[in-house]
Motif scaffolding. Structure first.
Motif, mmCIF file in Angstrom:
data_model
loop_
_atom_site.group_PDB
_atom_site.id
_atom_site.type_symbol
_atom_site.label_atom_id
_atom_site.label_comp_id
_atom_site.label_asym_id
_atom_site.label_seq_id
_atom_site.Cartn_x
_atom_site.Cartn_y
_atom_site.Cartn_z
ATOM 1 N N ASP A 20 -10.414 -3.301 -3.117
ATOM 2 C CA ASP A 20 -9.576 -2.517 -2.200
ATOM 3 C C ASP A 20 -8.181 -2.435 -2.802
ATOM 4 O O ASP A 20 -7.496 -3.446 -2.949
ATOM 5 C CB ASP A 20 -9.543 -3.209 -0.827
ATOM 6 C CG ASP A 20 -8.701 -2.429 0.175
ATOM 7 O OD1 ASP A 20 -8.186 -1.338 -0.176
ATOM 8 O OD2 ASP A 20 -8.561 -2.904 1.313
ATOM 9 N N VAL A 21 -7.761 -1.183 -3.160
ATOM 10 C CA VAL A 21 -6.444 -1.008 -3.762
ATOM 11 C C VAL A 21 -5.436 -0.751 -2.636
ATOM 12 O O VAL A 21 -5.695 0.026 -1.722
ATOM 13 C CB VAL A 21 -6.452 0.194 -4.729
ATOM 14 C CG1 VAL A 21 -5.108 0.330 -5.415
ATOM 15 C CG2 VAL A 21 -7.566 0.022 -5.747
ATOM 16 N N SER A 22 -4.315 -1.420 -2.707
ATOM 17 C CA SER A 22 -3.303 -1.200 -1.665
ATOM 18 C C SER A 22 -2.544 0.094 -1.948
ATOM 19 O O SER A 22 -2.428 0.536 -3.077
ATOM 20 C CB SER A 22 -2.320 -2.366 -1.629
ATOM 21 O OG SER A 22 -1.436 -2.255 -2.715
ATOM 22 N N GLY A 23 -2.031 0.695 -0.906
ATOM 23 C CA GLY A 23 -1.200 1.902 -1.070
ATOM 24 C C GLY A 23 -2.018 3.169 -1.076
ATOM 25 O O GLY A 23 -3.225 3.155 -1.267
ATOM 26 N N LYS A 24 -1.285 4.287 -0.816
ATOM 27 C CA LYS A 24 -1.956 5.579 -0.702
ATOM 28 C C LYS A 24 -1.885 6.312 -2.021
ATOM 29 O O LYS A 24 -0.965 6.149 -2.802
ATOM 30 C CB LYS A 24 -1.258 6.437 0.370
ATOM 31 C CG LYS A 24 -1.462 5.916 1.770
ATOM 32 C CD LYS A 24 -0.752 6.795 2.769
ATOM 33 C CE LYS A 24 0.746 6.593 2.697
ATOM 34 N NZ LYS A 24 1.434 7.367 3.735
ATOM 35 N N PHE B 143 -1.490 -3.478 -5.636
ATOM 36 C CA PHE B 143 -2.405 -4.556 -6.032
ATOM 37 C C PHE B 143 -3.804 -4.208 -5.583
ATOM 38 O O PHE B 143 -3.999 -3.303 -4.752
ATOM 39 C CB PHE B 143 -1.971 -5.906 -5.480
ATOM 40 C CG PHE B 143 -1.941 -5.959 -3.976
ATOM 41 C CD1 PHE B 143 -0.774 -5.675 -3.275
ATOM 42 C CD2 PHE B 143 -3.094 -6.308 -3.264
ATOM 43 C CE1 PHE B 143 -0.754 -5.717 -1.900
ATOM 44 C CE2 PHE B 143 -3.064 -6.362 -1.892
ATOM 45 C CZ PHE B 143 -1.892 -6.066 -1.197
#
Lengths: 100, 633
Positions: free
Chosen positions: B450-454, B499
């Motif tokens: 799961d990558v943070s941020g859009k 992250f």
């Protein structure tokens, strides 16, 4: 998400209230900008009111932590909700950010 | 120009209409005033004329009276000389042009020598014009019963007779002035007369012509016509017989007033025609009237009507064109404004706004239009830029998500050893979930992250993770070492502090030994062959991309055949119902235990998704949901 910052010299008392999710993460980051630019800040964040944080929220805490280190300051999160604490634990952030 | 023309035409029409109505009212008022004025004038003229005629006639009559009266003493002086009476009468006729005959008629046997009848008489001979004298009375002409003799004597007053036709004399209409003569005892002994041709009196009247067709008439004491243009009337008719014959009540009323000696004016109707009548009495009780046809009187007014009406119409026509021209000129900018507005409506914000020279509402309109155009322009520009930004953002998201989902592997391995199925349910805005797997020989590599941020290209992580699988198989690195390499690759120069949390595993399908590393990711679920579920214990590691050089720790586990691994992202456990409660780990474990052990991975995954959906009950999905099920057999 409501952020209240009381400054006393280098000392910052921050009170967080509400949820951090995709809809307000940008605003949260904006609210913390003065902290990220401060020199040798000693930041204490009261997280009593923070019920939830998404991964974007975590990213902002990480950014803050990194800027605090770069500015030779300190950051402590206090009174964290167990559920939120769990997220910090899972992602390993509790090993980077000091949580009382 | 159509708007321009129609506006000016309409306004001009209304103005001309209103003006026309005013004009007509004014004309009507003027007509009434004019008519009154003309009637007043006509009345004045008629009065003056009538007064003139009356005084002329009265003068003539008083002349006759005076002449006669002046001879009374002569008669009385010469009573002793009966024949002298011829001289007296002859003188009266000779010296008074109006008097055509004169007599001194004595009472019967006044002069016994002259017998019963003695009436010396002189008159103008109609043929020769000379004065002739004769004795009038005889058995054939018993003058004692004649009106001219009898009536004045009875009334004891001087008197003018009614007109009569003189058959014996001049064969003309005559009137006679009679004066009774009295002795000292108050006894009438004779009547002295003067005959006057009626025409000599009324000739003056016939000259009275205030209007072309006006005519005078005169009534005697009984209402008989003394004078009338139609001569026949003077002999037989009275005004009353005429009125009864024609049925004109106005005429009857007029006669009554005239006989009463009144003077005045009235508008009457005679045989359906209207007339203006002015009448007044003569001193002897007769009455004179001037009759003027209304058509004649008001002819001037009628003559004026046509030119005035024409003038008004012409004026209105001129006014119409003038007003139309002026309005056209004045409202010209409105038409141009309309074209400008149309042009603006079609999207031309550079449309020319006509310049207004005047300082009025049109100028305000011009200013407003300019302001509107500026506002439009700014608004449209803002709209364009924000739309463009939105489009750019959306297209970036779309591209990113297309790449992300396009890269997701779909060749799910399903054979007698392993049944793997995965599903990624994207949220509205792109999340950063990813899953990767690869079956290579007897090794199964798999990872969920799961990558943070859009808008962050999770696809990059996927590519990297896939590359990492190659590292694992080719370079003989341990799983934590590979994760550390992924971490280093991303931590370097990661300014935005993105992250990714990763669960990363390598499984030997022969020995069922699994080496795995959890880099800040949710703990995975292990369901043993008996269907008992638990979280697979993992040493805490920090998410990838946070600190360069972080040493990741991994562990190993031996799995049994018939068991199942469930990998997921926080989109599952943090799925929220409308009351903000989360699906949570407990519910996940319960779900895992409740499913049949032999269920296929695909059914398990869709079952879990259904369970999450049921929990959120239509609440918006705010994060990607990724579920991977690996069933060993």
């Amino acid at each position: 998400m409501d952020v209240k910052i009381n400054q006393d010299g280098c000392k910052y008392e921050v009170v967080l209230d509400g949820r951090i999710d995709t809809t307000n993460a940008d605003k949260f980051q904006e609210d913390l900008t003065p902290l990220m630019n401060a020199e040798t800040p000693e930041i204490v964040m009261d997280c009593t009111g923070m019920q939830y944080t998404s991964s974007q929220g975590l990213r902002i805490f990480l950014s803050l932590q990194k800027s605090v280190i770069a500015h030779k300051g300190s950051l402590v999160l206090r009174n964290m909700d167990p559920k939120v604490r769990e997220v910090f634990d899972i992602t390993g952030f509790s090993s980077i950010i000091k949580i009382d | 120009m159509r708007l321009n023309r129609s506006l000016s035409v309409r306004l001009s029409f209304y103005i001309v209409l209103a003006t026309g109505v005013l004009f007509i009212l004014l004309l009507f008022q003027m007509g009434i005033a004019g008519r009154n004025f003309i009637r007043q004038e006509a009345t004045n003229t008629a009065n003056t004329t009538l007064d003139g005629a009356i005084s002329d006639m009265e003068a003539a009559m008083t002349d006759v009276e005076a002449a006669l009266n002046s001879q009374i003493w002569v008669v009385k002086e010469h009573l002793s000389d009966p024949d002298y009476m011829y001289t007296v009468t002859r003188n009266l006729v000779d010296y008074n042009p109006l008097i055509v005959g004169s007599a001194v008629a004595f009472e019967p046997y006044y002069y016994p020598s002259k017998g019963e009848y003695y009436s010396p008489y002189s008159s103008t001979d109609p043929q020769s014009g000379k004065t002739v004298s004769k004795q009038l009375g005889s058995n054939d002409y018993d003058y004692f019963t004649a009106e001219w003799y009898q009536v004045p004597k009875l009334l004891m007053a001087n008197r003018w007779s009614e007109p009569y036709f003189d058959e014996g004399g001049g064969n003309v209409m005559m009137i006679t002035y009679s004066v009774p003569l009295w002795n000292e005892d108050g006894v009438c002994f004779a009547v002295m007369t003067a005959d006057v041709s009626l025409s000599s009196i009324t000739d003056r009247l016939s000259e009275v012509h205030p209007y072309e067709n006006s005519y005078p008439f005169m009534l005697g004491n009984s209402g008989a016509y003394v004078a009338h243009p139609e001569e026949a009337k003077t002999q037989h008719e009275t005004i009353f017989t005429a009125a009864i014959a024609s049925g004109d009540k106005d005429v009857f009323e007029l006669g009554r007033k005239m006989l009463a000696g009144e003077s005045g004016n009235s508008e009457i109707e005679i045989e359906k025609e209207r007339y203006l009548v002015t009448y007044g009495p003569l001193y002897n009780g007769w009455s004179v009237a001037i009759v003027s046809p209304s058509n004649d009187v008001f002819a001037g007014l009628k003559k004026m009507n046509f030119p005035m009406l024409g003038g008004v119409l012409l004026g209105l026509l001129i006014l119409y064109f003038l007003v139309r021209f002026i309005i056209g000129r004045t409202t010209q900018p409105i038409a141009e404004f309309s074209y400008s507005a149309l042009s603006v409506a079609k999207g031309n914000f550079k449309a020319r706004i006509p310049e207004v020279q005047t300082h009025d509402e049109l100028k305000q309109l011009e200013t407003s239009l300019h302001y509107m155009l500026r506002s439009f322009d700014e608004y449209i520009r803002e709209l364009k830029s924000s739309t463009a930004a939105n489009e750019r953002f959306e297209s970036e998201l779309n591209i990113a998500s297309k790449i992300q989902y396009g890269m997701l592997p779909r060749d799910f391995p399903k054979d007698d050893r392993v049944d793997l199925y995965a599903m990624l349910q994207p949220a509205k805005e792109v999340g950063g979930d990813l899953y990767v797997f690869e079956l290579s020989g007897n090794h199964l590599y798999f990872s969920v992250g799961d990558v943070s941020g859009k808008g962050v290209p999770a696809s990059l992580y996927m590519a990297l993770t896939r590359a990492a699988f190659k590292l694992l198989s080719n370079m003989q690195l341990t799983v934590p070492q590979v994760v550390a390499k992924i971490n280093d690759a991303f931590a370097e120069g990661n300014r935005s502090n993105m992250f990714v949390t990763l669960f990363f595993a390598s499984l030997n399908l022969d020995t069922m030994e699994m080496e795995y590393c959890n880099a800040g990711h949710n703990p995975i679920v292990y369901i043993d062959e008996a269907g008992k579920s638990q979280f697979l214990p993992a040493k805490p590691n920090i998410a990838c991309g946070v600190f360069e050089g972080f040493e990741y720790q991994g562990e190993t586990a031996k799995l049994s055949k018939g068991s199942r691994l469930v990998l997921y992202t926080d989109g599952v456990t943090e799925a929220e119902a409308s009351d903000k409660s989360q699906y949570g780990e407990e519910r996940l474990l319960q779900f895992a235990s409740s499913r049949p052990v032999s269920e296929s991975s695909e059914k398990f995954v869709s079952g879990l998704l259904d369970s999450v959906r049921e929990f959120t009950a239509g609440n918006d999905q705010n994060d990607d949901i990724t579920i991977m099920s690996i069933k060993f057999q």
